[in-house]
Design a protein around this motif. Structure first.
Motif, PDB file in Angstrom:
ATOM      1  N   ASP A 126     -50.827  94.898  31.020  1.00 34.50           N
ATOM      2  CA  ASP A 126     -49.597  95.361  30.375  1.00 34.50           C
ATOM      3  C   ASP A 126     -48.367  95.216  31.277  1.00 34.50           C
ATOM      4  N   MET A 127     -48.567  94.846  32.539  1.00 29.83           N
ATOM      5  CA  MET A 127     -47.449  94.711  33.478  1.00 29.83           C
ATOM      6  C   MET A 127     -46.612  93.476  33.168  1.00 29.83           C
ATOM      7  N   PRO A 128     -45.280  93.553  33.329  1.00 33.08           N
ATOM      8  CA  PRO A 128     -44.446  92.353  33.256  1.00 33.08           C
ATOM      9  C   PRO A 128     -44.771  91.426  34.425  1.00 33.08           C
ATOM     10  N   GLU A 129     -44.343  90.191  34.318  1.00 36.34           N
ATOM     11  CA  GLU A 129     -44.537  89.253  35.412  1.00 36.34           C
ATOM     12  C   GLU A 129     -43.727  89.688  36.627  1.00 36.34           C
ATOM     13  N   ALA A 130     -44.264  89.416  37.809  1.00 38.91           N
ATOM     14  CA  ALA A 130     -43.573  89.787  39.045  1.00 38.91           C
ATOM     15  C   ALA A 130     -42.197  89.148  39.117  1.00 38.91           C
ATOM     16  N   GLU A 131     -42.083  87.905  38.661  1.00 34.63           N
ATOM     17  CA  GLU A 131     -40.793  87.198  38.709  1.00 34.63           C
ATOM     18  C   GLU A 131     -39.745  87.894  37.846  1.00 34.63           C
ATOM     19  N   GLU A 132     -40.178  88.444  36.727  1.00 34.91           N
ATOM     20  CA  GLU A 132     -39.254  89.152  35.844  1.00 34.91           C
ATOM     21  C   GLU A 132     -38.679  90.389  36.529  1.00 34.91           C
ATOM     22  N   ILE A 133     -39.535  91.127  37.223  1.00 36.35           N
ATOM     23  CA  ILE A 133     -39.075  92.335  37.919  1.00 36.35           C
ATOM     24  C   ILE A 133     -38.143  91.971  39.072  1.00 36.35           C
ATOM     25  N   GLY A 134     -38.513  90.959  39.860  1.00 44.34           N
ATOM     26  CA  GLY A 134     -37.674  90.557  40.978  1.00 44.34           C
ATOM     27  C   GLY A 134     -36.310  90.056  40.530  1.00 44.34           C
ATOM     28  N   ARG A 135     -36.288  89.239  39.488  1.00 45.56           N
ATOM     29  CA  ARG A 135     -35.015  88.706  39.005  1.00 45.56           C
ATOM     30  C   ARG A 135     -34.117  89.829  38.489  1.00 45.56           C
ATOM     31  N   LEU A 136     -34.693  90.787  37.772  1.00 42.56           N
ATOM     32  CA  LEU A 136     -33.899  91.907  37.271  1.00 42.56           C
ATOM     33  C   LEU A 136     -33.289  92.699  38.419  1.00 42.56           C
ATOM     34  N   ALA A 137     -34.060  92.920  39.483  1.00 46.39           N
ATOM     35  CA  ALA A 137     -33.509  93.618  40.649  1.00 46.39           C
ATOM     36  C   ALA A 137     -32.322  92.853  41.222  1.00 46.39           C
ATOM     37  N   GLY A 138     -32.440  91.533  41.305  1.00 50.52           N
ATOM     38  CA  GLY A 138     -31.345  90.726  41.820  1.00 50.52           C
ATOM     39  C   GLY A 138     -30.117  90.780  40.931  1.00 50.52           C
ATOM     40  N   LEU A 139     -30.296  90.658  39.629  1.00 46.74           N
ATOM     41  CA  LEU A 139     -29.161  90.678  38.699  1.00 46.74           C
ATOM     42  C   LEU A 139     -28.463  92.034  38.714  1.00 46.74           C
ATOM     43  N   ARG A 140     -29.237  93.095  38.752  1.00 42.50           N
ATOM     44  CA  ARG A 140     -28.623  94.425  38.808  1.00 42.50           C
ATOM     45  C   ARG A 140     -27.804  94.602  40.084  1.00 42.50           C
ATOM     46  N   THR A 141     -28.307  94.065  41.167  1.00 46.50           N
ATOM     47  CA  THR A 141     -27.613  94.203  42.454  1.00 46.50           C
ATOM     48  C   THR A 141     -26.305  93.419  42.456  1.00 46.50           C
ATOM     49  N   ILE A 142     -26.321  92.202  41.929  1.00 44.35           N
ATOM     50  CA  ILE A 142     -25.120  91.383  41.890  1.00 44.35           C
ATOM     51  C   ILE A 142     -24.014  92.058  41.079  1.00 44.35           C
ATOM     52  N   GLU A 143     -24.390  92.753  40.040  1.00 43.96           N
ATOM     53  CA  GLU A 143     -23.400  93.451  39.218  1.00 43.96           C
ATOM     54  C   GLU A 143     -22.669  94.539  39.993  1.00 43.96           C
ATOM     55  N   ARG A 144     -23.237  94.969  41.122  1.00 48.23           N
ATOM     56  CA  ARG A 144     -22.641  96.071  41.877  1.00 48.23           C
ATOM     57  C   ARG A 144     -21.647  95.600  42.942  1.00 48.23           C
ATOM     58  N   ARG A 145     -21.424  94.321  43.054  1.00 46.69           N
ATOM     59  CA  ARG A 145     -20.476  93.822  44.055  1.00 46.69           C
ATOM     60  C   ARG A 145     -19.070  94.354  43.788  1.00 46.69           C
ATOM     61  N   GLY A 146     -18.387  94.701  44.885  1.00 45.90           N
ATOM     62  CA  GLY A 146     -17.014  95.183  44.779  1.00 45.90           C
ATOM     63  C   GLY A 146     -16.886  96.599  44.259  1.00 45.90           C
ATOM     64  N   ALA A 147     -17.931  97.403  44.373  1.00 45.89           N
ATOM     65  CA  ALA A 147     -17.887  98.781  43.870  1.00 45.89           C
ATOM     66  C   ALA A 147     -16.835  99.602  44.610  1.00 45.89           C
ATOM     67  N   LYS A 148     -16.174 100.482  43.875  1.00 45.23           N
ATOM     68  CA  LYS A 148     -15.170 101.370  44.466  1.00 45.23           C
ATOM     69  C   LYS A 148     -15.178 102.697  43.727  1.00 45.23           C
ATOM     70  N   LYS A 149     -14.437 103.670  44.270  1.00 48.83           N
ATOM     71  CA  LYS A 149     -14.419 104.986  43.652  1.00 48.83           C
ATOM     72  C   LYS A 149     -13.641 104.957  42.338  1.00 48.83           C
ATOM     73  N   PRO A 150     -14.100 105.738  41.356  1.00 48.29           N
ATOM     74  CA  PRO A 150     -13.345 105.848  40.100  1.00 48.29           C
ATOM     75  C   PRO A 150     -12.214 106.860  40.244  1.00 48.29           C
ATOM     76  N   PRO A 151     -11.304 106.932  39.274  1.00 43.48           N
ATOM     77  CA  PRO A 151     -10.280 107.983  39.314  1.00 43.48           C
ATOM     78  C   PRO A 151     -10.899 109.344  39.034  1.00 43.48           C
ATOM     79  N   THR A 152     -10.152 110.388  39.392  1.00 44.10           N
ATOM     80  CA  THR A 152     -10.575 111.756  39.110  1.00 44.10           C
ATOM     81  C   THR A 152      -9.995 112.202  37.782  1.00 44.10           C
ATOM     82  N   GLY A 153     -10.805 112.879  36.989  1.00 43.74           N
ATOM     83  CA  GLY A 153     -10.324 113.378  35.712  1.00 43.74           C
ATOM     84  C   GLY A 153     -11.461 113.705  34.778  1.00 43.74           C
ATOM     85  N   SER A 154     -11.127 113.917  33.509  1.00 43.53           N
ATOM     86  CA  SER A 154     -12.118 114.211  32.482  1.00 43.53           C
ATOM     87  C   SER A 154     -12.308 112.957  31.629  1.00 43.53           C
ATOM     88  N   PHE A 155     -13.535 112.463  31.560  1.00 40.28           N
ATOM     89  CA  PHE A 155     -13.816 111.207  30.875  1.00 40.28           C
ATOM     90  C   PHE A 155     -15.163 111.300  30.158  1.00 40.28           C
TER      91      PHE A 155
END
Length: 450
Positions: free
Chosen positions: A207-236
């Motif tokens: 029932d496990m996904p392929e190892a390549e699928e898990i590794g690629r997802l980890a990479g894609l999620r990480t790339i999306e986090r480039r340039g992270a910075k603090k958000p503004p303060t407030g109610s959202f």
């Protein structure tokens, strides 16, 4: 001797010793477990570990008092010493008239867990096969453009067999297996470094996904986090991604635990029969799902489990109870007892499912306009009595219904009772989760950033 027969024999020896030592009632647990884990980094094996053994546990009850002891040695001498020590400890314990085993007519008549298919009878993966899976996941993550390195890629396998016996006549066993694979990827360097991960676990390797699928997802999620910075303060508005939304519902589940309610340490202690989620929301426990690692047909006190609603139509239906907490609260057990070798039973849940919504995650993002998507939580400060909630978070900022950039180093806060009444659910619930919870939008939370 087959493993279950050996474990059953150990529990029977423990009960006999407890009777000879003077116990009024007793229950015993014997657990045989083995686990193998492999970590790789930079294309090479970094760490491999195997643990294996048998543990035994005994609980004795004597005049409204109880004591628990456990050991990893199961010689006759050790078993006799355990029983004598447990009875001596029980004589010094405080009296609690709510303690006691189940009555014989409360016990399940069905103790065959084979229909749940929790144990993978295929050949166990070898350490070399585990290493190969981890290496494949690592390689797939590194193929994602922008990934600088892999912090770790890990693969594991485990098996666990348990037998429980008690002086009220209950005697049954249960076996479980587990397979897991995870990868943590890194992008950037120094203060610009960001990381994210992906991982999956199943009872059956098939029932496990392929190892390549898990590794690629980890990479894609990480790339999306480039340039992270603090958000503004407030109610959202805040959208809890399905990766973390189960944690939000988990706070409700914890507050509905009978042990917390009996202590008066729950922000839901006076909410039975009241609205705790919006209309239309059900939260259902499903203990009989096949091939799910936490499924069970009986609980740790021998009571038969069944599907039940913690919340129906948004209204809190009841507490999660074992025998002792049920007696304290004047209610029957919900067959929710869990235990290890060295502790008495306590209430806990198995598989949970929250009603999904009609809109997609993307539609909720569009509708929220300006706000925060949370994909990772860091630490917590939860007041169990009031429900006041404050957690570190990271994720993505939304402007005009569109994700603009990654965010980090912020704190989100609110009150759980109020937050849970302002939920909107997406339709992105995923299978193979012990808590099947979709992404959840919460209106009007406080964000502390820049």
């Amino acid at each position: 001797m087959p493993e279950f027969l050996r474990l059953q024999s150990l529990t029977e020896q423990l009960l006999s010793a407890a009777r000879r030592a003077g116990a009024d009632q007793a229950d015993a647990v014997a657990v045989s477990a083995a686990a193998v884990s492999v970590d790789v980094r930079a294309g090479k094996l970094e760490h491999a570990e195997r643990a294996e053994g048998v543990e035994i546990g005994l609980r004795v009850l004597l005049g409204g008092r109880q004591a628990c002891v456990s050991a990893s040695d199961h010689s006759e001498r050790t078993i006799e010493d355990m029983a004598a020590r447990a009875v001596a400890m029980a004589r010094e314990a405080p009296v609690d008239d709510n303690l006691g085993l189940a009555e014989p007519d409360q016990l399940t008549l069905d103790t065959d867990s084979s229909r749940l298919d929790l144990y993978d009878h295929e050949s166990e993966p070898t350490p070399e096969q585990l290493q190969d899976a981890a290496l494949r996941a690592e390689a797939a993550a590194l193929q994602v453009e922008g990934i600088s390195r892999i912090e770790s890629a890990s693969s594991s396998h485990s098996r666990r067999q348990m037998w429980i016996s008690a002086t009220n006549g209950f005697s049954a066993g249960l076996g479980r297996s587990g397979h897991g694979l995870s990868t943590i990827a890194i992008t950037g360097e120094g203060t610009g470094m960001e990381r994210d991960w992906a991982g999956e676990s199943r009872a059956h390797l098939s029932d496990m996904p392929e190892a390549e699928e898990i590794g690629r997802l980890a990479g894609l999620r990480t790339i999306e986090r480039r340039g992270a910075k603090k958000p503004p303060t407030g109610s959202f508005p805040i959208l809890y991604d399905e990766r973390v939304a189960s944690g939000l519902i988990g706070h409700l589940v914890s507050a509905a635990n009978g042990a917390a309610v009996a202590r008066g340490a729950s922000w839901l202690r006076d909410a039975l029969g009241e609205q705790v989620l919006p209309d239309g929301f059900d939260l259902i426990e499903q203990p009989h799902l096949p091939r799910m690692g936490s499924s069970r047909i009986f609980d740790a006190e021998g009571l038969p489990t069944s599907e039940r609603a913690l919340v129906s139509g948004g209204t809190l239906q009841g507490w999660t109870l074992d025998l002792a907490t049920g007696r304290k609260l004047g209610m029957p057990s919900t067959a929710s007892a869990m235990r290890g070798t060295g502790s008495p039973p306590s209430p806990g849940v198995t598989n949970l499912a929250l009603t999904p919504g009609e809109k997609s995650r993307e539609e909720l993002i569009r509708d929220m306009g300006r706000g925060l998507i949370v994909t990772s939580m860091l630490g917590s400060s939860i007041n169990s009595t009031t429900g006041d909630y404050s957690r570190g978070a990271s994720g993505f900022w939304v402007e005009n219904g569109q994700i603009t950039h990654a965010i980090n180093e912020c704190t989100i806060a609110g009150n759980l009772r109020e937050m849970l009444l302002r939920l909107t659910a997406a339709n992105d619930v995923r299978d193979w989760r012990a808590m099947r919870v979709p992404s959840l939008l919460v209106e009007g939370m406080t964000v502390a950033g820049e």
